[in-house]
Design an enzyme around this catalytic site. Structure first.
Site, PDB file in Angstrom:
ATOM      1  CE1 TYR A 161      -9.228  -3.643   0.971  1.00  0.00           C
ATOM      2  CE2 TYR A 161      -8.773  -1.478   0.053  1.00  0.00           C
ATOM      3  CZ  TYR A 161      -8.340  -2.613   0.704  1.00  0.00           C
ATOM      4  OH  TYR A 161      -7.024  -2.731   1.091  1.00  0.00           O
ATOM      5  CG  ASN A 175      -3.465  -2.246   7.131  1.00  0.00           C
ATOM      6  OD1 ASN A 175      -3.350  -1.905   5.968  1.00  0.00           O
ATOM      7  ND2 ASN A 175      -4.504  -2.931   7.568  1.00  0.00           N
ATOM      8  CD  GLU A 203      -8.326 -10.176  -3.176  1.00  0.00           C
ATOM      9  OE1 GLU A 203      -7.137 -10.412  -2.846  1.00  0.00           O
ATOM     10  OE2 GLU A 203      -9.209  -9.865  -2.351  1.00  0.00           O
ATOM     11  CG  HIS A 246      -5.009  -6.697  -0.130  1.00  0.00           C
ATOM     12  ND1 HIS A 246      -6.184  -6.890   0.556  1.00  0.00           N
ATOM     13  CD2 HIS A 246      -4.998  -7.627  -1.127  1.00  0.00           C
ATOM     14  CE1 HIS A 246      -6.859  -7.882  -0.009  1.00  0.00           C
ATOM     15  NE2 HIS A 246      -6.172  -8.344  -1.030  1.00  0.00           N
ATOM     16  CE  LYS A 290      -3.755  -2.294   2.572  1.00  0.00           C
ATOM     17  NZ  LYS A 290      -4.718  -2.143   3.693  1.00  0.00           N
TER      18      LYS A 290
HETATM   19  N1  UDP Z   1      -9.779  -0.751   7.331  1.00  0.00           N
HETATM   20  C1  UDP Z   1      -9.939   0.470   7.953  1.00  0.00           C
HETATM   21  N2  UDP Z   1     -10.676   0.540   9.120  1.00  0.00           N
HETATM   22  C2  UDP Z   1     -11.245  -0.560   9.673  1.00  0.00           C
HETATM   23  C3  UDP Z   1     -11.088  -1.810   9.033  1.00  0.00           C
HETATM   24  C4  UDP Z   1     -10.355  -1.866   7.870  1.00  0.00           C
HETATM   25  O1  UDP Z   1      -9.437   1.484   7.468  1.00  0.00           O
HETATM   26  O2  UDP Z   1     -11.900  -0.449  10.732  1.00  0.00           O
HETATM   27  C5  UDP Z   1      -8.974  -0.843   6.094  1.00  0.00           C
HETATM   28  C6  UDP Z   1      -7.577  -1.418   6.358  1.00  0.00           C
HETATM   29  O3  UDP Z   1      -6.655  -0.729   5.514  1.00  0.00           O
HETATM   30  C7  UDP Z   1      -7.737  -2.863   5.927  1.00  0.00           C
HETATM   31  C8  UDP Z   1      -8.699  -2.736   4.753  1.00  0.00           C
HETATM   32  O4  UDP Z   1      -9.618  -1.704   5.164  1.00  0.00           O
HETATM   33  O5  UDP Z   1      -6.496  -3.472   5.577  1.00  0.00           O
HETATM   34  C9  UDP Z   1      -9.454  -4.000   4.418  1.00  0.00           C
HETATM   35  O6  UDP Z   1     -10.154  -4.445   5.561  1.00  0.00           O
HETATM   36  P1  UDP Z   1     -10.221  -5.996   5.912  1.00  0.00           P
HETATM   37  O7  UDP Z   1     -11.222  -6.134   7.020  1.00  0.00           O
HETATM   38  O8  UDP Z   1     -10.424  -6.786   4.679  1.00  0.00           O
HETATM   39  O9  UDP Z   1      -8.764  -6.267   6.577  1.00  0.00           O
HETATM   40  P2  UDP Z   1      -7.462  -7.025   6.027  1.00  0.00           P
HETATM   41  O10 UDP Z   1      -7.939  -8.228   5.241  1.00  0.00           O
HETATM   42  O11 UDP Z   1      -6.677  -6.050   5.173  1.00  0.00           O
HETATM   43  O12 UDP Z   1      -6.702  -7.410   7.273  1.00  0.00           O
HETATM   44 MG    MG Z   2      -9.376  -8.297   3.700  1.00  0.00          MG
END
Ligand code: UDP
Ligand code: MG
Length: 154
Positions: free
Chosen positions: A49, A112, A126, A115, A9
């Site tokens: 997303y 974070n 994806e 992805h 990212k």
């Molecule tokens: N995200 C966020 N706030 C939240 C949860 C998720 O900004 O409360 C963002 C974060 O960058 C995350 C992405 O949305 O990596 C996708 O969310 P997901 O729940 O799929 O988490 P991941 O699979 O990336 O751990």
């Molecule tokens: Mg995810």
């Protein structure tokens, strides 16, 4: 062997952490079969997303994902989807375990750094979203017999 989609990212690219992440992938013995830089837009982020478009943080998430180019990768390995999710750590970098990429390199639940696909089914979808078939190279590195036992290769 299984494949997974990874996105480094803007929080990874801007902070100069691309090399750290790629280094860990390679040291683990995971094979990189595709890699390119892309500028994401809202259209692809709404697909990628889709499970989050109704969340209040979605506009901020989009903004953070478009803040700079990203690096997209396809990784190959036995059980690589779950192996790389474990290496990534939980979503919030403040809660991610030390030793994971998020646990070691970030402090945010949004910025974070990575992805990673969460299931083999989603990985296929994806990979097709971010890569043309000819951009993924299905080669086997010469050292593969030192990474896996013969009966672990298929
Ligand atoms: N995200 C966020 N706030 C939240 C949860 C998720 O900004 O409360 C963002 C974060 O960058 C995350 C992405 O949305 O990596 C996708 O969310 P997901 O729940 O799929 O988490 P991941 O699979 O990336 O751990
Ligand atoms: Mg995810």
């Amino acid at each position: 062997m299984e494949q997974t989609l990874v996105i480094l990212k803007p929080s990874c690219v801007e902070r100069g952490l691309i090399g750290e992440v790629i280094s860990r992938i390679q040291k683990k013995g995971i094979i990189i079969t595709g890699m390119k830089m892309m500028q994401l837009d809202e259209k692809i982020l709404r697909e990628h997303y889709a499970h989050l478009v109704d969340k209040p943080f979605f506009p901020g998430l989009c903004e953070s994902m478009m803040a700079s180019p990203v690096v997209c990768m396809v990784l190959k390995g036995a059980d690589v989807v779950s192996v790389f999710r474990a290496m990534t750590g939980v979503t919030n970098g403040r809660k991610a375990a030390p030793g994971t990429l998020r646990g070691d390199f970030c402090m945010s639940g949004q910025a974070n750094i990575i992805h990673a696909s969460d299931s083999p089914e989603n990985a296929e979808i994806e990979i097709a979203r971010f890569f043309k078939p000819e951009e993924v190279f299905d080669y086997t590195p010469a050292n593969v017999s030192f990474i896996y036992a013969t009966d672990e290769l298929n």
